[in-house]
Design a protein around this motif. Structure first.
Motif, PDB file in Angstrom:
ATOM      1  N   LEU A   9     -56.945 -18.489 -58.385  1.00 54.29           N
ATOM      2  CA  LEU A   9     -58.334 -18.475 -58.632  1.00 54.29           C
ATOM      3  C   LEU A   9     -59.174 -18.299 -57.055  1.00 54.29           C
ATOM      4  O   LEU A   9     -60.392 -18.170 -57.138  1.00 54.29           O
ATOM      5  N   LEU A  10     -58.465 -18.584 -56.020  1.00 57.37           N
ATOM      6  CA  LEU A  10     -58.886 -18.379 -54.829  1.00 57.37           C
ATOM      7  C   LEU A  10     -59.706 -17.195 -54.448  1.00 57.37           C
ATOM      8  O   LEU A  10     -60.781 -17.037 -53.886  1.00 57.37           O
ATOM      9  N   SER A  11     -59.135 -16.093 -54.960  1.00 58.27           N
ATOM     10  CA  SER A  11     -59.884 -14.761 -54.900  1.00 58.27           C
ATOM     11  C   SER A  11     -60.650 -14.309 -56.102  1.00 58.27           C
ATOM     12  O   SER A  11     -61.335 -13.217 -56.013  1.00 58.27           O
ATOM     13  N   LEU A  34     -54.207 -23.143 -58.584  1.00 53.73           N
ATOM     14  CA  LEU A  34     -55.487 -23.616 -58.020  1.00 53.73           C
ATOM     15  C   LEU A  34     -55.108 -24.148 -56.517  1.00 53.73           C
ATOM     16  O   LEU A  34     -54.403 -24.873 -56.263  1.00 53.73           O
ATOM     17  N   ASP A  35     -55.905 -23.470 -55.746  1.00 48.00           N
ATOM     18  CA  ASP A  35     -55.521 -23.574 -54.194  1.00 48.00           C
ATOM     19  C   ASP A  35     -56.543 -24.684 -53.678  1.00 48.00           C
ATOM     20  O   ASP A  35     -57.872 -24.451 -53.440  1.00 48.00           O
ATOM     21  N   VAL A  36     -56.141 -25.910 -53.505  1.00 51.72           N
ATOM     22  CA  VAL A  36     -56.947 -26.720 -52.898  1.00 51.72           C
ATOM     23  C   VAL A  36     -56.728 -26.899 -51.258  1.00 51.72           C
ATOM     24  O   VAL A  36     -55.543 -27.275 -50.854  1.00 51.72           O
ATOM     25  N   ALA A  65     -51.750 -26.947 -59.683  1.00 49.39           N
ATOM     26  CA  ALA A  65     -52.432 -27.306 -58.273  1.00 49.39           C
ATOM     27  C   ALA A  65     -51.645 -27.228 -57.095  1.00 49.39           C
ATOM     28  O   ALA A  65     -50.631 -28.094 -57.141  1.00 49.39           O
ATOM     29  N   HIS A  66     -51.925 -26.701 -56.154  1.00 47.80           N
ATOM     30  CA  HIS A  66     -51.312 -26.393 -54.888  1.00 47.80           C
ATOM     31  C   HIS A  66     -52.017 -27.070 -53.775  1.00 47.80           C
ATOM     32  O   HIS A  66     -53.081 -26.629 -53.532  1.00 47.80           O
ATOM     33  N   LEU A  67     -51.875 -28.461 -53.432  1.00 45.00           N
ATOM     34  CA  LEU A  67     -52.467 -29.223 -52.499  1.00 45.00           C
ATOM     35  C   LEU A  67     -52.167 -28.790 -51.133  1.00 45.00           C
ATOM     36  O   LEU A  67     -51.141 -29.278 -50.484  1.00 45.00           O
ATOM     37  N   PRO A 141     -50.513 -20.673 -45.068  1.00 40.50           N
ATOM     38  CA  PRO A 141     -51.534 -21.335 -45.828  1.00 40.50           C
ATOM     39  C   PRO A 141     -52.936 -21.356 -45.104  1.00 40.50           C
ATOM     40  O   PRO A 141     -53.068 -21.436 -44.051  1.00 40.50           O
ATOM     41  N   GLY A 142     -53.879 -20.981 -45.933  1.00 41.58           N
ATOM     42  CA  GLY A 142     -55.518 -21.232 -45.612  1.00 41.58           C
ATOM     43  C   GLY A 142     -56.241 -20.201 -46.119  1.00 41.58           C
ATOM     44  O   GLY A 142     -57.705 -20.421 -46.199  1.00 41.58           O
ATOM     45  N   ALA A 143     -55.862 -19.272 -46.546  1.00 43.11           N
ATOM     46  CA  ALA A 143     -56.748 -18.057 -47.037  1.00 43.11           C
ATOM     47  C   ALA A 143     -55.970 -17.015 -47.905  1.00 43.11           C
ATOM     48  O   ALA A 143     -54.679 -16.657 -47.580  1.00 43.11           O
ATOM     49  N   GLY A 144     -56.571 -16.307 -48.746  1.00 43.42           N
ATOM     50  CA  GLY A 144     -56.139 -15.279 -49.566  1.00 43.42           C
ATOM     51  C   GLY A 144     -56.206 -14.041 -48.821  1.00 43.42           C
ATOM     52  O   GLY A 144     -56.790 -13.894 -47.666  1.00 43.42           O
ATOM     53  N   GLY A 145     -55.338 -13.038 -49.304  1.00 45.15           N
ATOM     54  CA  GLY A 145     -55.676 -11.482 -48.645  1.00 45.15           C
ATOM     55  C   GLY A 145     -54.719 -11.388 -47.493  1.00 45.15           C
ATOM     56  O   GLY A 145     -54.851 -10.485 -46.687  1.00 45.15           O
ATOM     57  N   GLN A 146     -53.578 -12.362 -47.148  1.00 48.19           N
ATOM     58  CA  GLN A 146     -52.919 -11.969 -45.859  1.00 48.19           C
ATOM     59  C   GLN A 146     -51.752 -11.152 -46.227  1.00 48.19           C
ATOM     60  O   GLN A 146     -51.343 -11.037 -47.490  1.00 48.19           O
ATOM     61  N   VAL A 174     -43.034 -18.346 -55.415  1.00 49.80           N
ATOM     62  CA  VAL A 174     -43.707 -17.832 -54.206  1.00 49.80           C
ATOM     63  C   VAL A 174     -44.896 -17.448 -54.086  1.00 49.80           C
ATOM     64  O   VAL A 174     -45.488 -16.857 -54.934  1.00 49.80           O
ATOM     65  N   ASP A 175     -45.696 -17.604 -52.854  1.00 44.80           N
ATOM     66  CA  ASP A 175     -47.226 -17.642 -52.921  1.00 44.80           C
ATOM     67  C   ASP A 175     -47.410 -16.952 -51.677  1.00 44.80           C
ATOM     68  O   ASP A 175     -47.118 -17.621 -50.377  1.00 44.80           O
ATOM     69  N   GLY A 176     -48.176 -15.799 -51.503  1.00 44.44           N
ATOM     70  CA  GLY A 176     -48.896 -15.382 -50.446  1.00 44.44           C
ATOM     71  C   GLY A 176     -48.489 -13.717 -50.541  1.00 44.44           C
ATOM     72  O   GLY A 176     -47.310 -13.486 -50.267  1.00 44.44           O
ATOM     73  N   LEU A 194     -44.557 -16.310 -59.507  1.00 41.42           N
ATOM     74  CA  LEU A 194     -45.346 -15.312 -58.457  1.00 41.42           C
ATOM     75  C   LEU A 194     -46.667 -15.917 -58.638  1.00 41.42           C
ATOM     76  O   LEU A 194     -47.254 -15.497 -59.651  1.00 41.42           O
ATOM     77  N   VAL A 195     -47.188 -16.102 -57.546  1.00 39.04           N
ATOM     78  CA  VAL A 195     -48.520 -16.286 -57.560  1.00 39.04           C
ATOM     79  C   VAL A 195     -49.268 -14.991 -56.837  1.00 39.04           C
ATOM     80  O   VAL A 195     -48.654 -14.625 -55.844  1.00 39.04           O
ATOM     81  N   ALA A 196     -50.327 -14.558 -57.371  1.00 38.15           N
ATOM     82  CA  ALA A 196     -50.915 -13.511 -56.735  1.00 38.15           C
ATOM     83  C   ALA A 196     -52.763 -13.811 -56.946  1.00 38.15           C
ATOM     84  O   ALA A 196     -53.161 -14.122 -57.935  1.00 38.15           O
ATOM     85  N   GLY A 197     -53.159 -13.517 -55.767  1.00 36.39           N
ATOM     86  CA  GLY A 197     -54.586 -13.819 -55.753  1.00 36.39           C
ATOM     87  C   GLY A 197     -55.524 -12.503 -55.587  1.00 36.39           C
ATOM     88  O   GLY A 197     -55.849 -11.986 -56.586  1.00 36.39           O
ATOM     89  N   SER A 198     -55.385 -12.066 -54.411  1.00 32.65           N
ATOM     90  CA  SER A 198     -56.471 -10.974 -54.157  1.00 32.65           C
ATOM     91  C   SER A 198     -55.408  -9.618 -54.922  1.00 32.65           C
ATOM     92  O   SER A 198     -56.735  -8.785 -55.337  1.00 32.65           O
TER      93      SER A 198
HETATM   94  C1  DX5 Z   1     -52.924 -19.135 -49.351  1.00 29.33           C
HETATM   95  C2  DX5 Z   1     -52.797 -19.779 -50.880  1.00 29.33           C
HETATM   96  C3  DX5 Z   1     -52.465 -18.678 -51.878  1.00 29.33           C
HETATM   97  C4  DX5 Z   1     -53.196 -17.474 -51.731  1.00 29.33           C
HETATM   98  C5  DX5 Z   1     -52.486 -16.297 -52.417  1.00 29.33           C
HETATM   99  O1  DX5 Z   1     -53.278 -20.450 -48.611  1.00 29.33           O
HETATM  100  O2  DX5 Z   1     -51.965 -20.816 -50.999  1.00 29.33           O
HETATM  101  O3  DX5 Z   1     -52.271 -18.989 -53.178  1.00 29.33           O
HETATM  102  O4  DX5 Z   1     -54.534 -17.593 -52.511  1.00 29.33           O
HETATM  103  O5  DX5 Z   1     -53.484 -14.997 -52.168  1.00 29.33           O
HETATM  104  P1  DX5 Z   1     -52.904 -13.742 -51.997  1.00 29.33           P
HETATM  105  O6  DX5 Z   1     -52.148 -13.349 -53.231  1.00 29.33           O
HETATM  106  O7  DX5 Z   1     -54.144 -12.831 -51.883  1.00 29.33           O
HETATM  107  O8  DX5 Z   1     -51.995 -13.743 -50.792  1.00 29.33           O
END
Ligand code: DX5
Ligand code: ZN
Length: 220
Positions: A9-11, A34-36, A65-67, A141-146, A174-176, A194-198
């Motif tokens: 949901l971060l994106s 859920l990226d906390v 939840a990913h803390l 970790p820290g931001a989406g879209g990397q 796997v996330d990112g 698989l986690v996918a945000g952006s």
């Molecule tokens: C990064 C987060 C990821 C991120 C994934 O700190 O843990 O869950 O939102 O985003 P994308 O898929 O855009 O890399």
């Protein structure tokens, strides 16, 4: 194991999270990720337990939840009470990993450990029996879209091998930086979630990616 997709949901559009969760649900998401972030373990601050609590009745999706917070043991109870199904703590964020995992399980949630790209899998050595999931970070970790860091592939393969040889049942997430180009190698290496945000929320036809990723497993 059947591949699961957990959109982050971060994106998403935070002004209408209920609709965003519905959108991934109707497009076949298995979990909602859920990226906390606490502004300390990572610089950003994102969502807290009150947001999770208000989303809980809006969806039947498994809440993952990913803390990304320092000393996660101080926050586990609030997230468990907010209704998440699984709580993953960063292995680097606590001096008391065993205690944190036991706390998660005592509150009735599933427990996971996340490892940053530079963190060795040896962190898992003495906590295997407590784990329902290992999360390999494929970005810092820290931001989406990397961009995806290919150097983590051998770690995914190693952890998948450990799960097999120890006869354990758990998810390997796997996330990112996951998208159509990076997913095949991650699936081949043994990822089960698989986690996918952006790539889901910000790309054109992003919602189609959910089904496409799930089908990819059968095509490799
Ligand atoms: C990064 C987060 C990821 C991120 C994934 O700190 O843990 O869950 O939102 O985003 P994308 O898929 O855009 O890399
Ligand atoms: Zn995440």
């Amino acid at each position: 194991m059947t591949l699961k997709v957990a959109p982050s949901l971060l994106s998403a559009d935070f002004s209408c999270l209920r609709e965003e969760v519905k959108r991934i649900e109707v497009n076949g998401a298995d979990w909602v990720h859920l990226d906390v972030m606490d502004g300390h373990f990572v610089p950003s601050i994102t969502i807290g337990p009150v947001v999770v609590e208000s989303l809980r009745p809006q969806t039947g999706l498994f809440m993952d939840a990913h803390l990304m917070v320092s000393e996660p043991e101080n926050h586990i109870e609030e997230f468990a009470r907010a209704g998440v199904n699984l709580i993953t703590v960063q292995g680097e964020a606590t001096a008391h990993l065993d205690r944190a995992l036991r706390k998660i399980k005592s509150l009735g949630a599933k427990a996971g450990v996340a490892l940053n790209p530079a963190t060795p899998a040896s962190v898992l050595e003495y906590v295997w029996p407590l784990l329902d999931l290992v999360l390999i970070m494929s970005v810092n970790p820290g931001a989406g879209g990397q961009s995806f860091i290919p150097g983590v592939i051998p770690k995914i393969e190693y952890v998948a091998g450990q799960i097999r040889s120890r006869n354990l049942t758990m998810e390997l997430e796997v996330d990112g930086g996951i998208n159509r180009e990076t997913a095949p190698a991650v699936i081949k290496a043994g990822a089960t979630v698989l986690v996918a945000g952006s790539a889901v929320f910000k790309a054109e036809n992003g919602m189609d990616l959910i089904g496409d990723l799930k089908n990819m497993q059968n095509m490799l």
